[in-house]
Design an enzyme around this catalytic site. Structure first.
Site, PDB file in Angstrom:
ATOM      1  N   HIS A 198       0.825  -1.200   0.000  1.00  0.00           N
ATOM      2  CA  HIS A 198       0.000   0.000   0.000  1.00  0.00           C
ATOM      3  C   HIS A 198       0.874   1.271   0.000  1.00  0.00           C
ATOM      4  O   HIS A 198       0.646   2.196  -0.781  1.00  0.00           O
ATOM      5  CB  HIS A 198      -0.889  -0.055   1.240  1.00  0.00           C
ATOM      6  CG  HIS A 198      -1.855   1.063   1.338  1.00  0.00           C
ATOM      7  ND1 HIS A 198      -2.972   1.125   0.551  1.00  0.00           N
ATOM      8  CD2 HIS A 198      -1.855   2.170   2.098  1.00  0.00           C
ATOM      9  CE1 HIS A 198      -3.621   2.225   0.838  1.00  0.00           C
ATOM     10  NE2 HIS A 198      -2.967   2.873   1.779  1.00  0.00           N
ATOM     11  N   GLU A 440      -3.340 -14.037 -23.545  1.00  0.00           N
ATOM     12  CA  GLU A 440      -2.680 -14.147 -22.239  1.00  0.00           C
ATOM     13  C   GLU A 440      -2.648 -15.579 -21.717  1.00  0.00           C
ATOM     14  O   GLU A 440      -2.205 -15.838 -20.611  1.00  0.00           O
ATOM     15  CB  GLU A 440      -3.318 -13.188 -21.221  1.00  0.00           C
ATOM     16  CG  GLU A 440      -4.807 -13.232 -21.115  1.00  0.00           C
ATOM     17  CD  GLU A 440      -5.382 -12.159 -20.170  1.00  0.00           C
ATOM     18  OE1 GLU A 440      -4.619 -11.491 -19.468  1.00  0.00           O
ATOM     19  OE2 GLU A 440      -6.617 -12.018 -20.149  1.00  0.00           O
ATOM     20  N   ASP A 464      -0.448 -11.933 -17.372  1.00  0.00           N
ATOM     21  CA  ASP A 464      -0.964 -13.293 -17.253  1.00  0.00           C
ATOM     22  C   ASP A 464      -0.226 -14.268 -18.154  1.00  0.00           C
ATOM     23  O   ASP A 464      -0.055 -15.428 -17.793  1.00  0.00           O
ATOM     24  CB  ASP A 464      -2.465 -13.314 -17.584  1.00  0.00           C
ATOM     25  CG  ASP A 464      -3.291 -12.930 -16.375  1.00  0.00           C
ATOM     26  OD1 ASP A 464      -3.001 -13.471 -15.288  1.00  0.00           O
ATOM     27  OD2 ASP A 464      -4.189 -12.086 -16.493  1.00  0.00           O
ATOM     28  N   CYS A 511      -0.445  -4.859 -23.592  1.00  0.00           N
ATOM     29  CA  CYS A 511      -1.007  -4.038 -22.516  1.00  0.00           C
ATOM     30  C   CYS A 511      -0.596  -4.507 -21.131  1.00  0.00           C
ATOM     31  O   CYS A 511      -1.078  -4.018 -20.130  1.00  0.00           O
ATOM     32  CB  CYS A 511      -2.518  -3.932 -22.626  1.00  0.00           C
ATOM     33  SG  CYS A 511      -3.347  -5.494 -22.359  1.00  0.00           S
TER      34      CYS A 511
HETATM   35  C1  PEP Z   1      -2.332  -8.812 -18.322  1.00  0.00           C
HETATM   36  O1  PEP Z   1      -2.666  -9.929 -17.917  1.00  0.00           O
HETATM   37  O2  PEP Z   1      -1.214  -8.566 -18.815  1.00  0.00           O
HETATM   38  C2  PEP Z   1      -3.270  -7.671 -18.219  1.00  0.00           C
HETATM   39  C3  PEP Z   1      -2.975  -6.523 -18.776  1.00  0.00           C
HETATM   40  O3  PEP Z   1      -4.414  -7.820 -17.529  1.00  0.00           O
HETATM   41  P1  PEP Z   1      -4.544  -7.866 -15.927  1.00  0.00           P
HETATM   42  O4  PEP Z   1      -3.232  -7.388 -15.360  1.00  0.00           O
HETATM   43  O5  PEP Z   1      -5.698  -7.007 -15.599  1.00  0.00           O
HETATM   44  O6  PEP Z   1      -4.790  -9.327 -15.691  1.00  0.00           O
HETATM   45 MG    MG Z   2      -4.699 -10.398 -17.554  1.00  0.00          MG
END
Ligand code: PEP
Ligand code: MG
Length: 587
Positions: A198, A440, A464, A511
């Site tokens: 945190h 992912e 992921d 992403c």
């Molecule tokens: C990912 O898995 O890279 C992603 C962008 O989604 P999240 O981190 O929300 O699982």
């Molecule tokens: Mg993800």
């Protein structure tokens, strides 16, 4: 008598939030509360002891409520943690079990409570799910407040801080952080905590340098000691020598100059020296973050994580609520695109109002698209809200955790049905709305060619993908050292997906967190990705890296890198060839 000045001490910890701060230390040490005595009470004193415990809990509740009420606006987003703590105070596991121990074992309230806390903590620690495991820390924070009220220990009055100091603490609970006038804090140093704690999140949000996990900071550093906090490298220097001070003053102003220049330039396009342009977008979780995204020169929203509207509440949000949040984001960003990811629930973000979410292995369970295809009412409500928001700007739909071709077919069928419903109601929406999938899960990598025929774009979720491809729980500290986005297997997967996208004529973006680290840019640029999406605050440094490089250099580099067999060799090659671009030598 000439007083000898103490010698310089260097402590290495975890870099929690970048930047350099130099100032006086303010120690917050509350370890003393941990020492608890056990004693037995007579039958006739049991009632009194119970009353004493109830009184301490009541005071703790009042204290927390007062903190919530006084939470400054910029911290309101985090006050839900305190609301959770309020619920914990009266939880059966702590409250009920303490009363029972006092009555049955005839022991003092402190001892009975300590026993309940240890038991509850051990139970949470033993859980597989990382989210639940971390709840043990919440129990610790709540326990501290009750215990302080029971023992009459002095509260560390953080509100009293009135000069600008560097806070040095064993650990800071959300309740404590909320009391601090953050404008008075120049830096954070803690014994415990890590990059995702945190304190670290708050420090990064407010751009305050922080070094965490130092183990002995509160014992080594004394009140008013002059210290340097280098949150970029994770170094804390106590009693710096004159030479060290001069050196770090220089580094500090260099860092600040560089930050200012980066932010100034972050509205320029992300184009390499040889003319290759990339879209650099933002990952957001709440509509309020669109302002930060725009401030840092975002080319759009590459990932709008929508699950937060479903957490911390009873019941599910309705179509109107969802539509209004999505519309707010879409209008704020227009004409830039907004990629709305459908509900990625469970996994590490468990839905609290769903009795079925008690899974042994949630990362491999009823998560994301699997949940949505099973609970079609909830999914339809969200898809309709997204479709309706598409009438107000450029919206893209992104489907998380796709692992099979049929899942895409099923969602597209649902979207067709919903579009027809909206047609009948004369509700406007974008009939050409783009539909993309997150890559992912390894099966999606292998099926990318078939899946590409069904969708308009791929967005690779490396957070992921690394977890599922390398069999590393992304939230498990024990294996955190093995969580490597630059693992050769991951780079080969990225290359494969990008090549499929090129062959099939669809865009491929990244992403996951990987995209936000400038040292990864030569790799992502070398593989030819079209867009990167990241935490908005990472945009200036990433854009700068792109603008300082040549894409043909990156492509040549990638050819060699793909021959490497270990992550270590890949990292070494990266720093060897691009280290200077990352950290240009100072003036
Ligand atoms: C990912 O898995 O890279 C992603 C962008 O989604 P999240 O981190 O929300 O699982
Ligand atoms: Mg993800």
């Amino acid at each position: 008598m000439i007083e000898e000045s103490p010698s310089e001490i260097r402590l290495e910890g975890i870099p929690g939030s970048p930047g350099i701060s130099i100032g006086k230390a303010y120690i917050v040490d509350k370890e003393g509360v941990d020492v608890v005595e056990k004693y037995y009470i007579d039958d006739q004193h049991v009632k009194k002891e119970i009353k004493r415990f109830k009184g301490a809990v009541k005071s703790a509740i009042d204290e927390l409520r007062a903190i919530i009420d006084k939470t400054p606006d910029e911290m309101q987003r985090h006050s839900y943690v305190l609301e959770t703590h309020l619920l914990l105070l009266k939880d059966k596991m702590l409250y009920g079990s303490t009363l029972e121990t006092i009555e049955k074992e005839k022991v003092n309230a402190e001892w009975a409570f300590r026993k309940a806390v240890s038991h509850a903590k051990a139970m949470f620690h033993g859980m597989q799910d990382m989210y639940l495991k971390e709840r043990a820390d919440d129990i610790g924070h709540v326990a501290d407040i009750i215990m302080r009220n029971l023992t009459g220990a002095q509260e560390v009055n953080l509100r009293k801080i009135d000069t600008r100091v560097i806070l040095v603490a064993s650990d800071l609970s959300p309740a404590e952080t909320s009391q601090i006038n953050l404008k008075k804090i120049k830096g954070f140093v803690t014994n415990r905590g890590g990059k995702t704690s945190h304190t670290s999140i708050i420090a990064r949000t407010l751009s305050i340098p922080a070094v965490l996990g130092l183990a002995t900071a509160t014992r080594t550093i004394r009140n008013d000691d002059l210290i340097i906090v280098d949150g970029t490298s994770g170094l804390v220097i106590v009693h710096p020598t004159e030479n060290t001070l001069v050196d770090f003053e220089e580094r500090k102003s260099l860092y600040e100059e560089r930050q200012k220049a980066l932010i100034r330039d972050s509205h320029l396009v992300a184009q390499t020296l040889d003319g290759v342009q990339l879209a650099v977008m933002s990952n957001i979780e709440l509509p309020e973050e669109t302002q930060t995204a725009l401030k840092y020169g975002s080319d759009g929203i590459g990932l709008y994580r929508t699950e937060f509207q479903y957490l911390q509440r009873s019941g599910f949000p309705n179509e109107r609520e969802l539509f209004s949040s999505y519309r707010e984001v879409v209008e704020a960003l227009a004409p830039r695109p907004v990629t709305i990811r459908t509900l990625d629930i469970n996994g590490d973000k468990a839905i609290s109002n769903d009795a079925e979410s008690d899974e042994k292995n949630p990362a491999l369970g009823l998560r994301a698209i699997r949940y949505c295809l099973l609970k079609q009412d909830i999914f339809r409500t969200q898809l309709r809200a997204i479709l309706r928001a598409s009438a107000f700007g450029k919206v893209r739909i992104l489907l998380p955790m796709i692992s099979s071709y049929e899942e895409i077919v099923a969602v597209k069928k649902l979207i067709r049905q919903l579009s027809q419903e909206l047609d009948k109601l004369h509700q406007p929406y974008d009939p050409n709305i783009e539909i993309g999938i997150m890559i992912e899960v390894p099966s999606a990598v292998m099926m990318a060619d078939a899946m590409a025929d069904e969708v308009d774009f791929f967005s690779i979720g490396t957070n992921d993908l690394v977890q599922y491809a390398l069999a590393i729980d992304r939230n498990n500290k024990e294996v955190a050292h093995l969580y490597q986005p630059l693992h050769p297997a991951i780079l080969r997967m990225l290359k494969h997906v990008k090549e499929v996208g090129k062959k099939k004529g669809i865009r491929v973006s990244i992403c996951g967190e990987m995209a936000g680290d400038p040292i990864h840019i030569p790799i992502l640029l070398g593989l030819g990705f079209d867009a990167l999406s990241m935490n908005p605050k990472s945009i200036p440094a990433v854009k700068h890296m792109i603008r300082s490089m040549r894409a043909d250099d990156a492509r040549r580099f990638m050819k060699d890198v793909l021959l490497e067999k270990t992550t270590k060799d890949i990292l070494q090659a990266l720093f060897h060839q691009f280290g200077d671009t990352l950290n240009p030598p100072g003036p």
